[in-house]
Design a protein around this motif. Sequence first.
Motif, PDB file in Angstrom:
ATOM      1  N   GLN A 193       2.560 -11.079   5.047  1.00 44.05           N
ATOM      2  CA  GLN A 193       2.770  -9.674   5.883  1.00 44.05           C
ATOM      3  C   GLN A 193       3.467  -8.631   4.807  1.00 44.05           C
ATOM      4  OE1 GLN A 193       4.888 -10.938   9.362  1.00 44.05           O
ATOM      5  NE2 GLN A 193       2.918 -10.840  10.705  1.00 44.05           N
ATOM      6  N   THR A 194       4.399  -9.096   4.162  1.00 43.99           N
ATOM      7  CA  THR A 194       5.199  -8.110   3.215  1.00 43.99           C
ATOM      8  C   THR A 194       4.220  -7.851   2.173  1.00 43.99           C
ATOM      9  OG1 THR A 194       7.087  -9.377   3.447  1.00 43.99           O
ATOM     10  CG2 THR A 194       7.008  -8.121   1.653  1.00 43.99           C
ATOM     11  N   SER A 195       3.364  -8.506   1.736  1.00 35.33           N
ATOM     12  CA  SER A 195       2.553  -8.113   0.543  1.00 35.33           C
ATOM     13  C   SER A 195       1.391  -7.315   1.329  1.00 35.33           C
ATOM     14  CB  SER A 195       1.653  -9.261  -0.063  1.00 35.33           C
ATOM     15  OG  SER A 195       2.505 -10.175  -0.724  1.00 35.33           O
ATOM     16  N   SER A 201      -1.043  -6.342  -4.231  1.00 37.17           N
ATOM     17  CA  SER A 201      -2.588  -7.111  -3.944  1.00 37.17           C
ATOM     18  C   SER A 201      -2.450  -8.416  -4.594  1.00 37.17           C
ATOM     19  CB  SER A 201      -3.543  -6.158  -4.666  1.00 37.17           C
ATOM     20  OG  SER A 201      -4.925  -6.488  -4.662  1.00 37.17           O
ATOM     21  N   THR A 202      -1.941  -8.695  -5.975  1.00 39.80           N
ATOM     22  CA  THR A 202      -1.870  -9.896  -6.600  1.00 39.80           C
ATOM     23  C   THR A 202      -1.222 -10.943  -5.753  1.00 39.80           C
ATOM     24  OG1 THR A 202      -1.843  -8.966  -8.873  1.00 39.80           O
ATOM     25  CG2 THR A 202      -1.260 -11.034  -8.752  1.00 39.80           C
ATOM     26  N   ALA A 203      -0.164 -10.557  -5.163  1.00 42.47           N
ATOM     27  CA  ALA A 203       0.513 -11.429  -4.355  1.00 42.47           C
ATOM     28  C   ALA A 203      -0.354 -11.951  -2.991  1.00 42.47           C
ATOM     29  CB  ALA A 203       1.917 -10.894  -3.830  1.00 42.47           C
ATOM     30  N   MET A 204      -0.871 -10.757  -2.537  1.00 41.90           N
ATOM     31  CA  MET A 204      -1.667 -11.201  -1.491  1.00 41.90           C
ATOM     32  C   MET A 204      -2.863 -11.987  -1.883  1.00 41.90           C
ATOM     33  SD  MET A 204      -1.803 -10.241   1.657  1.00 41.90           S
ATOM     34  CE  MET A 204      -3.056 -10.033   3.164  1.00 41.90           C
ATOM     35  N   ALA A 264     -12.447  -9.294   4.024  1.00 44.95           N
ATOM     36  CA  ALA A 264     -13.415  -8.381   3.694  1.00 44.95           C
ATOM     37  C   ALA A 264     -12.612  -6.867   4.009  1.00 44.95           C
ATOM     38  CB  ALA A 264     -14.300  -8.340   4.927  1.00 44.95           C
ATOM     39  N   LEU A 265     -11.914  -6.684   4.882  1.00 49.69           N
ATOM     40  CA  LEU A 265     -11.265  -5.412   4.854  1.00 49.69           C
ATOM     41  C   LEU A 265     -10.347  -5.233   3.899  1.00 49.69           C
ATOM     42  CD1 LEU A 265     -10.179  -5.684   8.953  1.00 49.69           C
ATOM     43  CD2 LEU A 265     -11.984  -4.089   7.802  1.00 49.69           C
ATOM     44  N   SER A 266      -9.551  -6.143   3.342  1.00 49.98           N
ATOM     45  CA  SER A 266      -8.582  -6.067   2.336  1.00 49.98           C
ATOM     46  C   SER A 266      -9.441  -5.661   0.884  1.00 49.98           C
ATOM     47  CB  SER A 266      -7.961  -7.184   2.051  1.00 49.98           C
ATOM     48  OG  SER A 266      -6.823  -7.296   1.179  1.00 49.98           O
ATOM     49  N   THR A 267     -10.463  -6.359   0.768  1.00 51.28           N
ATOM     50  CA  THR A 267     -11.428  -6.164  -0.437  1.00 51.28           C
ATOM     51  C   THR A 267     -11.926  -5.065  -0.466  1.00 51.28           C
ATOM     52  OG1 THR A 267     -11.579  -8.642  -0.245  1.00 51.28           O
ATOM     53  CG2 THR A 267     -12.852  -7.332  -2.077  1.00 51.28           C
ATOM     54  N   TRP A 268     -12.263  -4.488   0.766  1.00 49.84           N
ATOM     55  CA  TRP A 268     -13.156  -3.335   0.900  1.00 49.84           C
ATOM     56  C   TRP A 268     -12.258  -2.083   0.339  1.00 49.84           C
ATOM     57  CZ3 TRP A 268     -18.198  -2.319   2.316  1.00 49.84           C
ATOM     58  CH2 TRP A 268     -18.647  -0.843   2.372  1.00 49.84           C
ATOM     59  N   GLY A 269     -10.742  -2.278   0.905  1.00 51.65           N
ATOM     60  CA  GLY A 269      -9.941  -0.921   0.594  1.00 51.65           C
ATOM     61  C   GLY A 269      -9.697  -1.244  -0.826  1.00 51.65           C
ATOM     62  N   ASP A 270      -9.308  -2.360  -1.444  1.00 50.99           N
ATOM     63  CA  ASP A 270      -9.123  -2.581  -2.695  1.00 50.99           C
ATOM     64  C   ASP A 270     -10.155  -2.018  -3.752  1.00 50.99           C
ATOM     65  OD1 ASP A 270      -6.763  -3.700  -2.087  1.00 50.99           O
ATOM     66  OD2 ASP A 270      -7.303  -6.016  -2.792  1.00 50.99           O
TER      67      ASP A 270
END
Length: 574
Positions: free
Chosen positions: A90-92, A144-147, A30-36
């Motif tokens: 973590q790198t992504s 973001s694709t790798a993540m 949710a946090l990642s997608t919100w930022g994206d």
Amino acid sequence: MDNAGPKKRYCESVQSFFTSPKFLIYLGHALSTWGDRMWNFAVAVFLVGLYGNSLLLTAVYGLVVAGSVLLLGAIIGDWVDKNPRLKVAQTSLVVQNCAVILCGILLMVVFQFKEQLSELYNGWVLTCCYILVISIANIANLASTAMSITIQRDWVVVVAGQDSSKLADMNATVRIIDQLTNILAPMLVGQIMAFCSNFIGCGFIAGWNLCSMCLEYCLLWKVYQKTPALAMKAVKKEDYQELKRLNSPKELENGQGPVEGSQLMNETAVVKADSPRKTGCCYQMAEPLRTIRDGWVAYYNQSIFFAGMSLAFLYMTVLGFDCITTGYAYMQGLNGSVLSLLMGASAVSGICGTVAFTWVRKSCGLIRTGFISGVVQLSCLMLCVASVFAPGSPFDLSVSPFQDIYSHLTGKSSALPEAAYPTSVLTIDGQGLLVNSSTVPPTEELPPLQSYISVSLLFSGVIAARIGLWSFDLTVTQLIQENVIESERGLINGVQNSMNYLLDLLHFIMVILAPNPEAFGLLVILSVSFVAMGHIMYFRFAFKSLGQRLFLCCSPEQQTQALPGSPSLLPTTV
């Protein structure tokens, strides 16, 4: 005292859920997608504002992003497969968020000192800033694709274990989070940009990504600690004999593979011991090309090849809430307020599709769910076809689809007088939408009621079709998760992303070739045709997998076992 026991057990169950790996993945996603979603919406608006209300920079950015994923999708997936899970995630995460933060700071500088930068070296400094912004934003998208591949296509499968129903529920929940953030996040950042400024908007997004990165990093570590299976990663068959010599025989006899870190060290040792390998400069430079070739060949040889192709074909469409359909809606007289309501209805429809997926899969099985979803989507899209011929449609076969291109190349004006077209300025409205504010009203107004029949049918079909679309998307996603071996999971999903972007690029090229409103009906018909071809390919896959049982009632387990060579969710560690 009697109620103390159940109450305590209830509190423990709630605490257990909120500390479980499943919930932590939801929270991190949710946090990642919100930022994206905030960044994807804002960067397009920022680029429009930077280049004098022109879509040129936005178009260049879209082309660079699509081309990069198309070319590098297999390489990204191969990198995900060959490295430890935690390191990849973590790198992504760090690369993606740092790129967005850096890009946000650079945009703030450009917005603040645009006039001064445009005067330095005849504007070349400002041009270099544009190039840097697009390049850094593209790096963020690749990360973001790798993540997305490592979390949604790999970690989710491992956390679900061998429970196909749990995997379906997790996929549906992740998709619901996507739907909600796709609406709410742009609205938030749109309000900030509308009532404050682009400068403050850039600062807000940069600050959000900094805080979100730290929290997501901790969540990833927690999930990794709570799920020991994430420390185990399958190896390819050709490496097994070498790894067998490097690991203790007792460990292998017990069915335990090497832990991820030692496996990678062992792979390094194998490479060093295998000295006859070519190490020339040309050979090393050609390694990415061989990876791309091997990735596409592996994708073609998958049992779910036609299922993946069917999903990719759904990207070749103008029947979605992207800039193309939104622009057409403005031409038909819809304003930002109506469009925001339609986007909300689309999100609700998508959520209904994800919920329906879990229900239908439990009663009909996974493969038949995709077949049913395809029928639902195609049936709803017939409304879009009907809108082409309904009253109020600008569809006109007597007008050449290439008229606008011909006018630009020859310098001749179109048949309509110049006063018939409004002078437009792109702005942000109160709902956070990119709108066309007309400074010169058109000479002819659309007739009331009758003129809206066509556009009403069009958006009714688009919104209703989201139920089948998202249910079908979840079906193919789970088919790939369950039927691709673990050692190739990243590679195959990387190629799948490339296929999706390839068809998406083709749909933009289709619009470029026929940009005038009179030709939009042709684009609708072509879009529905490609969707139909996609579902025909899925029907071929389903019929090959189930045969006559496709039309009979069978359990989900029987359908999973029907796939030839399917590993399902069995452990794939050698």
